[in-house]
Design a protein around this motif. Structure first.
Motif, PDB file in Angstrom:
ATOM      1  N   GLN A 137      -3.298  28.331  17.015  1.00  0.00           N
ATOM      2  CA  GLN A 137      -3.250  29.577  16.257  1.00  0.00           C
ATOM      3  C   GLN A 137      -3.632  30.802  17.077  1.00  0.00           C
ATOM      4  O   GLN A 137      -3.273  31.913  16.716  1.00  0.00           O
ATOM      5  N   PHE A 143       2.334  28.706  19.399  1.00  0.00           N
ATOM      6  CA  PHE A 143       2.443  28.651  17.948  1.00  0.00           C
ATOM      7  C   PHE A 143       3.856  29.014  17.490  1.00  0.00           C
ATOM      8  O   PHE A 143       4.449  28.295  16.682  1.00  0.00           O
ATOM      9  N   GLU A 169      -2.463  32.468   8.193  1.00  0.00           N
ATOM     10  CA  GLU A 169      -3.473  33.005   9.117  1.00  0.00           C
ATOM     11  C   GLU A 169      -2.871  33.575  10.409  1.00  0.00           C
ATOM     12  O   GLU A 169      -3.191  34.697  10.792  1.00  0.00           O
ATOM     13  N   PRO A 170      -1.992  32.843  11.101  1.00  0.00           N
ATOM     14  CA  PRO A 170      -1.414  33.411  12.333  1.00  0.00           C
ATOM     15  C   PRO A 170      -0.611  34.686  12.077  1.00  0.00           C
ATOM     16  O   PRO A 170      -0.564  35.571  12.924  1.00  0.00           O
TER      17      PRO A 170
END
Length: 188
Positions: A137, A143, A169-170
């Motif tokens: 992440q 990612f 979240e990322p």
């Protein structure tokens, strides 16, 4: 016959025409491409072997994958994934895990290995690739590569749900429209 010319430009020209006009008949000429001294022509042979499921080349592909002769390991991994050659499965997973643990990660090799696993057996290896997202992440390149591939190989609603959760979240960290675009293309 021109594929075996002493002049590299002639070899490249003949390989191009074989691929452009007769790739569906690859079984008839792939051996000549495979034996070529020109790496680009050998790469074409590896691609054709996977695309047209020329299973007689599975073991030589595995040797090529292990030796990385001519830098063709990624192409060999993809072809092995398409062929679903059982003896290669554990080796592909091991190399995938090893490259993720390597500080000098090669993004193209990572992409080839992850995609080879997803082609090999989506139900078995989609969770393996997905499991590595959480540890990536903070590395946008890794990612986004894994996320894009997982989006491309989604087969179930559960996989889609898992990707949506992994995306949250990322997306806040990277602010990357490419992550969003992958999901939008998938969901519509």
């Amino acid at each position: 016959e021109r594929i075996e010319s002493e002049i590299e430009q002639v070899r490249m020209w003949s390989a191009y025409h074989l691929l452009d006009r007769w790739s569906a008949e690859a079984g008839e000429f792939v051996e000549r491409l495979w034996r070529s001294s020109t790496v680009e022509i050998r790469d074409s042979a590896v691609t054709l072997i996977g695309r047209y499921s020329l299973e007689t080349y599975a073991f030589p592909l595995l040797r090529l994958f292990l030796s990385n002769e001519g830098g063709l390991s990624s192409a060999a991994a993809l072809a092995l994934g398409r062929l679903r050659y059982d003896p290669a499965a554990k080796l592909l997973v091991n190399r995938f895990e090893a490259i993720l643990g390597n500080a000098d990660l090669n993004a193209l090799e990572l992409e080839g290995l992850a995609e080879s696993l997803l082609m090999f057996d989506n139900r078995t290896y989609w969770p393996v690739v997905y499991a590595r997202l959480a540890g990536c992440q903070q590395n946008h390149a890794i990612f986004s590569t894994l996320f894009r591939l997982l989006c491309r190989y989604v087969e179930t609603h559960e996989q889609l749900r898992m990707l949506s959760l992994a995306y949250r979240e990322p997306r806040e960290v990277f602010h990357d429209a490419h992550l969003t675009q992958n999901l939008v293309q998938l969901i519509g």
